[in-house]
Design an enzyme around this catalytic site. Structure first.
Site, mmCIF file in Angstrom:
data_model
loop_
_atom_site.group_PDB
_atom_site.id
_atom_site.type_symbol
_atom_site.label_atom_id
_atom_site.label_comp_id
_atom_site.label_asym_id
_atom_site.label_seq_id
_atom_site.Cartn_x
_atom_site.Cartn_y
_atom_site.Cartn_z
ATOM 1 N N LYS A 153 26.866 -11.460 14.649
ATOM 2 C CA LYS A 153 26.071 -11.932 15.806
ATOM 3 C C LYS A 153 26.802 -11.647 17.119
ATOM 4 C CE LYS A 153 26.058 -16.179 14.174
ATOM 5 N NZ LYS A 153 26.775 -16.047 12.882
ATOM 6 N N ARG B 90 21.148 -24.260 14.690
ATOM 7 C CA ARG B 90 21.897 -24.231 13.443
ATOM 8 C C ARG B 90 21.293 -25.150 12.395
ATOM 9 N NH1 ARG B 90 26.655 -21.556 15.048
ATOM 10 N NH2 ARG B 90 28.097 -21.273 13.415
ATOM 11 N N ARG C 221 41.815 -16.726 13.818
ATOM 12 C CA ARG C 221 40.859 -17.815 14.109
ATOM 13 C C ARG C 221 40.949 -18.838 12.972
ATOM 14 N NH1 ARG C 221 34.494 -16.956 15.689
ATOM 15 N NH2 ARG C 221 33.914 -18.661 14.332
ATOM 16 N N ARG D 203 31.904 -23.050 5.674
ATOM 17 C CA ARG D 203 30.924 -22.578 6.683
ATOM 18 C C ARG D 203 29.706 -21.961 6.002
ATOM 19 N NH1 ARG D 203 34.754 -18.840 10.012
ATOM 20 N NH2 ARG D 203 32.884 -18.252 11.179
ATOM 21 N N ARG E 33 39.332 -10.591 10.037
ATOM 22 C CA ARG E 33 39.485 -11.186 11.364
ATOM 23 C C ARG E 33 40.574 -12.270 11.350
ATOM 24 N NH1 ARG E 33 34.420 -13.772 14.377
ATOM 25 N NH2 ARG E 33 34.730 -15.379 12.814
HETATM 26 P P1 AP5 Z 1 31.206 -11.446 14.451
HETATM 27 O O1 AP5 Z 1 30.444 -10.548 15.320
HETATM 28 O O2 AP5 Z 1 32.231 -12.340 15.067
HETATM 29 O O3 AP5 Z 1 30.217 -12.290 13.539
HETATM 30 P P2 AP5 Z 1 29.486 -13.656 13.899
HETATM 31 O O4 AP5 Z 1 28.223 -13.653 13.117
HETATM 32 O O5 AP5 Z 1 29.404 -13.842 15.381
HETATM 33 O O6 AP5 Z 1 30.547 -14.611 13.232
HETATM 34 P P3 AP5 Z 1 31.192 -15.942 13.722
HETATM 35 O O7 AP5 Z 1 32.289 -16.211 12.753
HETATM 36 O O8 AP5 Z 1 31.578 -15.933 15.160
HETATM 37 O O9 AP5 Z 1 29.952 -16.856 13.544
HETATM 38 P P4 AP5 Z 1 29.821 -18.347 13.202
HETATM 39 O O10 AP5 Z 1 28.367 -18.503 13.225
HETATM 40 O O11 AP5 Z 1 30.500 -18.837 11.999
HETATM 41 O O12 AP5 Z 1 30.694 -18.963 14.366
HETATM 42 P P5 AP5 Z 1 30.329 -19.635 15.747
HETATM 43 O O13 AP5 Z 1 31.297 -19.125 16.719
HETATM 44 O O14 AP5 Z 1 28.876 -19.555 16.058
HETATM 45 O O15 AP5 Z 1 31.878 -10.551 13.306
HETATM 46 C C1 AP5 Z 1 32.743 -11.124 12.347
HETATM 47 C C2 AP5 Z 1 33.812 -10.064 11.983
HETATM 48 O O16 AP5 Z 1 33.157 -8.948 11.364
HETATM 49 C C3 AP5 Z 1 34.558 -9.509 13.191
HETATM 50 O O17 AP5 Z 1 35.883 -9.287 12.832
HETATM 51 C C4 AP5 Z 1 33.830 -8.193 13.497
HETATM 52 O O18 AP5 Z 1 34.670 -7.247 14.111
HETATM 53 C C5 AP5 Z 1 33.406 -7.751 12.105
HETATM 54 N N1 AP5 Z 1 32.163 -6.976 12.101
HETATM 55 C C6 AP5 Z 1 31.005 -7.283 12.761
HETATM 56 N N2 AP5 Z 1 30.054 -6.358 12.512
HETATM 57 C C7 AP5 Z 1 30.632 -5.462 11.653
HETATM 58 C C8 AP5 Z 1 30.151 -4.276 11.018
HETATM 59 N N3 AP5 Z 1 28.899 -3.812 11.192
HETATM 60 N N4 AP5 Z 1 30.988 -3.608 10.195
HETATM 61 C C9 AP5 Z 1 32.255 -4.057 9.996
HETATM 62 N N5 AP5 Z 1 32.783 -5.177 10.582
HETATM 63 C C10 AP5 Z 1 31.963 -5.856 11.397
HETATM 64 O O19 AP5 Z 1 30.615 -21.170 15.427
HETATM 65 C C11 AP5 Z 1 31.907 -21.649 15.134
HETATM 66 C C12 AP5 Z 1 31.854 -23.155 14.938
HETATM 67 O O20 AP5 Z 1 31.385 -23.783 16.150
HETATM 68 C C13 AP5 Z 1 30.886 -23.666 13.865
HETATM 69 O O21 AP5 Z 1 31.462 -23.625 12.577
HETATM 70 C C14 AP5 Z 1 30.611 -25.091 14.354
HETATM 71 O O22 AP5 Z 1 31.690 -25.940 14.051
HETATM 72 C C15 AP5 Z 1 30.548 -24.903 15.865
HETATM 73 N N6 AP5 Z 1 29.185 -24.624 16.341
HETATM 74 C C16 AP5 Z 1 28.761 -23.488 16.962
HETATM 75 N N7 AP5 Z 1 27.455 -23.585 17.276
HETATM 76 C C17 AP5 Z 1 27.042 -24.796 16.845
HETATM 77 C C18 AP5 Z 1 25.793 -25.464 16.864
HETATM 78 N N8 AP5 Z 1 24.686 -24.883 17.371
HETATM 79 N N9 AP5 Z 1 25.726 -26.706 16.314
HETATM 80 C C19 AP5 Z 1 26.815 -27.303 15.806
HETATM 81 N N10 AP5 Z 1 28.027 -26.716 15.731
HETATM 82 C C20 AP5 Z 1 28.153 -25.471 16.258
#
Ligand code: AP5
Length: 194
Positions: free
Chosen positions: A13, A88, A133, A144, A127
């Site tokens: 994402k 979420r 992280r 997660r 990552r």
């Molecule tokens: P990346 O692009 O970072 O993937 P992502 O889907 O953004 O993953 P996140 O880990 O950031 O998502 P998440 O939903 O768990 O975390 P969030 O920050 O929202 O890519 C991941 C890796 O893959 C990278 O190394 C990238 O380089 C690689 N990659 C990407 N595309 C690729 C490809 N095509 N080929 C190869 N490699 C690739 O949330 C974190 C925490 O915040 C949650 O757990 C929760 O505690 C809190 N939180 C956030 N939002 C809320 C909410 N709305 N409500 C409650 N709690 C929340």
């Protein structure tokens, strides 16, 4: 254009939104980034949510909604946004609806990035090694993914029933996924930031 970009942790994402925002000329609003910034700055909110995030659990709906409302109220979000990490769960999907109705900015579509679990585990292990992280350690990634399956996956049906959902294959190279997303948005290459 107002887009919800959702999918499991590590589905790409943030990676995709970083480019999409320029192509669509709207900001990328990531609730995860907003929360991590609060933790890093040591704000009262950050102190409250730090341990919850490190455990891979969801922060309370009220706290995230407050943060999101403040961000969406900023000038640059008037023309639209790509929302990453919100909603979420179904309560957040309803809260988003209410908020957008209040400000008279309807959602255009929800894009769901689909990536198999094995690939997610592999990406996040990479990552964790590269960036350290805290919630990318294998045990927290499992937590997660469980939270996603139980609470976030039902959000797909919420948008599917409203015919606003596009499911996009999130495997392959970053460019390949980007091309699929642009295709789903229906904009092709013609939508490019000025
Ligand atoms: P990346 O692009 O970072 O993937 P992502 O889907 O953004 O993953 P996140 O880990 O950031 O998502 P998440 O939903 O768990 O975390 P969030 O920050 O929202 O890519 C991941 C890796 O893959 C990278 O190394 C990238 O380089 C690689 N990659 C990407 N595309 C690729 C490809 N095509 N080929 C190869 N490699 C690739 O949330 C974190 C925490 O915040 C949650 O757990 C929760 O505690 C809190 N939180 C956030 N939002 C809320 C909410 N709305 N409500 C409650 N709690 C929340």
């Amino acid at each position: 254009m107002r887009i919800v970009l959702f999918g499991p942790p590590g589905s790409g994402k943030g990676t995709q939104a970083a480019t999409l925002k320029d192509r669509l000329a709207v900001p990328h609003i990531s609730t995860g980034d907003l929360l991590r910034a609060a933790v890093k700055a040591g704000t009262p909110l950050g102190q409250k949510v730090k341990s919850v995030m490190e455990a891979g659990q969801l922060v309370s709906d009220d706290l995230v909604l407050d943060l999101l409302e403040d961000r969406v109220a900023q000038d640059d979000a008037r023309a639209g946004f790509i929302l990453d990490g919100y909603p979420r769960n179904l309560a957040q999907a309803n809260a988003l609806d209410a908020m957008l109705e209040r400000i008279g900015q309807p959602l255009d579509m929800a894009l769901l990035l689909e990536v198999p679990h094995e690939l997610i585990v592999e990406r996040l292990a990479g990552r964790a090694a590269a960036e350290g992280r805290k919630d990318d350690d294998p045990e927290t990634v499992r937590a997660r993914l469980k939270v996603y399956a139980e609470q976030t996956a039902p959000v797909a049906d919420f948008y599917r029933q409203r015919r606003q959902l596009s499911e996009v294959d999130g495997t392959g190279t970053v460019d390949e996924v980007q091309a699929r997303l642009m295709g789903a948005i229906g904009a092709g290459d013609s939508v490019t930031a000025a």
